[in-house]
Design a protein around this motif. Sequence first.
Motif, PDB file in Angstrom:
ATOM      1  N   ASN A 128       0.918  -1.224  -0.087  1.00 60.34           N
ATOM      2  CA  ASN A 128      -0.087  -0.058   0.000  1.00 60.34           C
ATOM      3  C   ASN A 128       0.750   1.136  -0.083  1.00 60.34           C
ATOM      4  O   ASN A 128       1.530   1.570   1.092  1.00 60.34           O
ATOM      5  CB  ASN A 128      -0.915  -0.072   1.169  1.00 60.34           C
ATOM      6  N   ILE A 129       0.864   1.994  -1.135  1.00 60.28           N
ATOM      7  CA  ILE A 129       1.773   3.225  -1.379  1.00 60.28           C
ATOM      8  C   ILE A 129       1.025   4.506  -1.043  1.00 60.28           C
ATOM      9  O   ILE A 129       1.291   5.512  -1.441  1.00 60.28           O
ATOM     10  CB  ILE A 129       2.445   3.255  -2.664  1.00 60.28           C
ATOM     11  N   GLU A 130      -0.259   4.203  -0.377  1.00 65.85           N
ATOM     12  CA  GLU A 130      -1.207   5.618  -0.085  1.00 65.85           C
ATOM     13  C   GLU A 130      -0.396   6.506   0.782  1.00 65.85           C
ATOM     14  O   GLU A 130       0.104   5.809   1.950  1.00 65.85           O
ATOM     15  CB  GLU A 130      -2.525   5.185   0.549  1.00 65.85           C
ATOM     16  N   GLN A 131      -0.161   7.607   0.835  1.00 66.55           N
ATOM     17  CA  GLN A 131       0.481   8.652   1.244  1.00 66.55           C
ATOM     18  C   GLN A 131      -0.202   8.947   2.549  1.00 66.55           C
ATOM     19  O   GLN A 131       0.434   9.454   3.445  1.00 66.55           O
ATOM     20  CB  GLN A 131       0.891   9.904   0.527  1.00 66.55           C
ATOM     21  N   ASP A 132      -1.585   8.939   2.452  1.00 63.91           N
ATOM     22  CA  ASP A 132      -2.404   9.538   3.790  1.00 63.91           C
ATOM     23  C   ASP A 132      -1.979   8.557   4.900  1.00 63.91           C
ATOM     24  O   ASP A 132      -1.893   7.374   4.590  1.00 63.91           O
ATOM     25  CB  ASP A 132      -3.810   9.654   3.406  1.00 63.91           C
ATOM     26  N   PRO A 133      -1.898   9.152   6.036  1.00 62.90           N
ATOM     27  CA  PRO A 133      -1.588   8.158   7.293  1.00 62.90           C
ATOM     28  C   PRO A 133      -2.888   7.271   7.666  1.00 62.90           C
ATOM     29  O   PRO A 133      -4.103   7.556   7.237  1.00 62.90           O
ATOM     30  CB  PRO A 133      -1.565   9.175   8.390  1.00 62.90           C
ATOM     31  N   GLY A 134      -2.658   6.005   8.061  1.00 59.01           N
ATOM     32  CA  GLY A 134      -3.630   5.431   8.235  1.00 59.01           C
ATOM     33  C   GLY A 134      -2.917   3.765   8.672  1.00 59.01           C
ATOM     34  O   GLY A 134      -1.883   3.559   8.461  1.00 59.01           O
ATOM     35  N   PRO A 135      -3.895   2.874   8.993  1.00 57.50           N
ATOM     36  CA  PRO A 135      -3.240   1.703   9.602  1.00 57.50           C
ATOM     37  C   PRO A 135      -2.853   0.859   8.443  1.00 57.50           C
ATOM     38  O   PRO A 135      -1.799  -0.124   8.573  1.00 57.50           O
ATOM     39  CB  PRO A 135      -4.387   0.964  10.324  1.00 57.50           C
ATOM     40  N   ASP A 136      -3.063   0.846   7.468  1.00 59.61           N
ATOM     41  CA  ASP A 136      -2.791   0.166   6.062  1.00 59.61           C
ATOM     42  C   ASP A 136      -1.786   0.733   5.313  1.00 59.61           C
ATOM     43  O   ASP A 136      -1.117   0.312   4.313  1.00 59.61           O
ATOM     44  CB  ASP A 136      -3.972  -0.386   5.267  1.00 59.61           C
ATOM     45  N   ARG A 137      -1.191   1.899   5.668  1.00 66.09           N
ATOM     46  CA  ARG A 137      -0.107   2.465   5.299  1.00 66.09           C
ATOM     47  C   ARG A 137       1.240   1.749   4.993  1.00 66.09           C
ATOM     48  O   ARG A 137       1.555   1.327   6.138  1.00 66.09           O
ATOM     49  CB  ARG A 137       0.203   3.960   5.705  1.00 66.09           C
ATOM     50  N   VAL A 138       1.867   1.707   3.894  1.00 71.36           N
ATOM     51  CA  VAL A 138       2.810   0.630   3.572  1.00 71.36           C
ATOM     52  C   VAL A 138       2.443  -0.903   3.863  1.00 71.36           C
ATOM     53  O   VAL A 138       3.617  -1.554   4.229  1.00 71.36           O
ATOM     54  CB  VAL A 138       4.195   1.126   4.107  1.00 71.36           C
ATOM     55  N   ALA A 139       1.277  -1.145   4.225  1.00 74.95           N
ATOM     56  CA  ALA A 139       1.205  -2.633   4.617  1.00 74.95           C
ATOM     57  C   ALA A 139       1.599  -3.499   3.481  1.00 74.95           C
ATOM     58  O   ALA A 139       1.035  -3.472   2.460  1.00 74.95           O
ATOM     59  CB  ALA A 139      -0.083  -2.791   5.067  1.00 74.95           C
ATOM     60  N   PHE A 140       2.029  -4.809   3.685  1.00 78.65           N
ATOM     61  CA  PHE A 140       2.374  -5.770   2.841  1.00 78.65           C
ATOM     62  C   PHE A 140       1.033  -6.514   2.780  1.00 78.65           C
ATOM     63  O   PHE A 140       0.596  -7.141   3.734  1.00 78.65           O
ATOM     64  CB  PHE A 140       3.593  -6.566   3.255  1.00 78.65           C
ATOM     65  N   GLN A 141       0.583  -7.046   1.516  1.00 82.17           N
ATOM     66  CA  GLN A 141      -0.328  -7.977   1.386  1.00 82.17           C
ATOM     67  C   GLN A 141       0.377  -9.153   0.395  1.00 82.17           C
ATOM     68  O   GLN A 141       0.854  -8.967  -0.762  1.00 82.17           O
ATOM     69  CB  GLN A 141      -1.531  -7.466   0.374  1.00 82.17           C
ATOM     70  N   ILE A 142       0.433 -10.190   1.119  1.00 79.68           N
ATOM     71  CA  ILE A 142       1.048 -11.230   0.459  1.00 79.68           C
ATOM     72  C   ILE A 142       0.090 -12.533   0.384  1.00 79.68           C
ATOM     73  O   ILE A 142      -0.033 -13.119   1.635  1.00 79.68           O
ATOM     74  CB  ILE A 142       2.583 -11.739   1.300  1.00 79.68           C
ATOM     75  N   GLY A 143      -0.424 -12.658  -0.642  1.00 82.46           N
ATOM     76  CA  GLY A 143      -1.458 -13.737  -0.750  1.00 82.46           C
ATOM     77  C   GLY A 143      -2.372 -13.150   0.081  1.00 82.46           C
ATOM     78  O   GLY A 143      -3.202 -12.285  -0.279  1.00 82.46           O
ATOM     79  N   SER A 144      -2.995 -14.125   0.967  1.00 83.70           N
ATOM     80  CA  SER A 144      -4.350 -13.546   1.677  1.00 83.70           C
ATOM     81  C   SER A 144      -3.995 -12.911   2.992  1.00 83.70           C
ATOM     82  O   SER A 144      -5.009 -12.524   3.699  1.00 83.70           O
ATOM     83  CB  SER A 144      -5.200 -14.859   1.910  1.00 83.70           C
ATOM     84  N   GLU A 145      -2.579 -12.785   3.274  1.00 87.65           N
ATOM     85  CA  GLU A 145      -2.280 -12.356   4.658  1.00 87.65           C
ATOM     86  C   GLU A 145      -1.521 -10.849   4.497  1.00 87.65           C
ATOM     87  O   GLU A 145      -1.155 -10.262   3.544  1.00 87.65           O
ATOM     88  CB  GLU A 145      -1.229 -13.105   5.199  1.00 87.65           C
ATOM     89  N   ARG A 146      -2.152 -10.021   5.518  1.00 80.91           N
ATOM     90  CA  ARG A 146      -1.787  -8.665   5.478  1.00 80.91           C
ATOM     91  C   ARG A 146      -0.755  -8.292   6.707  1.00 80.91           C
ATOM     92  O   ARG A 146      -1.221  -8.794   7.873  1.00 80.91           O
ATOM     93  CB  ARG A 146      -2.873  -7.998   5.574  1.00 80.91           C
ATOM     94  N   TYR A 147       0.125  -7.678   6.337  1.00 77.45           N
ATOM     95  CA  TYR A 147       1.291  -7.240   7.446  1.00 77.45           C
ATOM     96  C   TYR A 147       1.502  -5.834   7.776  1.00 77.45           C
ATOM     97  O   TYR A 147       2.020  -5.252   6.823  1.00 77.45           O
ATOM     98  CB  TYR A 147       2.511  -7.996   7.084  1.00 77.45           C
ATOM     99  N   ARG A 148       0.953  -5.080   8.641  1.00 73.90           N
ATOM    100  CA  ARG A 148       0.656  -3.686   9.044  1.00 73.90           C
ATOM    101  C   ARG A 148       2.232  -3.220   9.670  1.00 73.90           C
ATOM    102  O   ARG A 148       2.632  -3.991  10.420  1.00 73.90           O
ATOM    103  CB  ARG A 148      -0.329  -3.420   9.922  1.00 73.90           C
ATOM    104  N   LEU A 149       2.405  -2.036   9.458  1.00 77.78           N
ATOM    105  CA  LEU A 149       3.562  -1.562  10.245  1.00 77.78           C
ATOM    106  C   LEU A 149       3.208  -0.847  11.370  1.00 77.78           C
ATOM    107  O   LEU A 149       2.061  -0.184  11.526  1.00 77.78           O
ATOM    108  CB  LEU A 149       3.834  -0.278   9.149  1.00 77.78           C
ATOM    109  N   GLU A 150       3.983  -1.077  12.309  1.00 76.49           N
ATOM    110  CA  GLU A 150       3.939  -0.674  13.820  1.00 76.49           C
ATOM    111  C   GLU A 150       5.037   0.119  13.970  1.00 76.49           C
ATOM    112  O   GLU A 150       6.081  -0.479  14.546  1.00 76.49           O
ATOM    113  CB  GLU A 150       3.432  -1.527  14.767  1.00 76.49           C
ATOM    114  N   PRO A 151       5.315   1.463  13.719  1.00 75.15           N
ATOM    115  CA  PRO A 151       6.617   2.055  13.658  1.00 75.15           C
ATOM    116  C   PRO A 151       7.257   1.749  14.739  1.00 75.15           C
ATOM    117  O   PRO A 151       6.992   1.989  15.990  1.00 75.15           O
ATOM    118  CB  PRO A 151       6.339   3.533  13.180  1.00 75.15           C
TER     119      PRO A 151
END
Length: 247
Positions: A128-151
């Motif tokens: 996710n390369i959306e610039q607006d802040p949010g829980p899914d910003r720069v999150a990885f989606q690999i197959g059916s799994e999502r990996y969110r950033l917690e700085p």
Amino acid sequence: MTDDVRNIVLGVIAAGISASLGWLARTYLWRRGLRRKQDFFGLPANSACLLVVNRYAGADGSVHRHDAFALLELSALIKGCSAHAQIVTHDTAQQGFGERTEFCVGGPMSNQRMAAHLRTLLPGVRINIEQDPGPDRVAFQIGSERYRLEPGSSEYVLLARLTGGQDARPVFLFCGQRAITNQAATRYVARNHEKMRRKYGNKSFCLLLKVVNSQAYGPDVVELVGDVTREAQAPVPSTPASHQAGG
């Protein structure tokens, strides 16, 4: 010659032979280890490779300090293989892959070359390369799994070795959610390349790593989440291009 002198001479000769055999054995093991390392990285002696660098977001022409540290880690690896690197910026590396080993550092937001590699070589990865802040910003989606950033707490990075054919030189990707994760991935491969060589040989692979508590430990504490090669190489349904990179 007395027996004592004879024994001393024979002892010296035996010690010399033992030392020579030990030196030959150590040299053989060192050379074998070097050849295996060169084969894994696709870096024969005196060969050239590419170091593709990204840009520091918001600052044209500059590189984040953690990405600079990542380049230093890779430079040491390359030098250890008796090879040398050509450093190019992500927007000038307009060439194919396979002729020379390539090390590509940075996420698709700051590295156009990385974005192209993800689309071509790892279509199952979405970032996710959306610039607006949010829980899914720069999150990885690999197959059916999502990996969110917690700085500073829980951050993810992809470490991949990919080839386009049996005789092609590999492309190494260090694609993280933050610059410090790129450095963590390069440090991880520097420490674990022998283990990865034994497991994967010269085959392609894609690993998902988790950088734990970088706010306290920097890039040093890294966990292997898993081998996501199959999921990353399998195409997934497309999503709006304005929000996703890769695939």
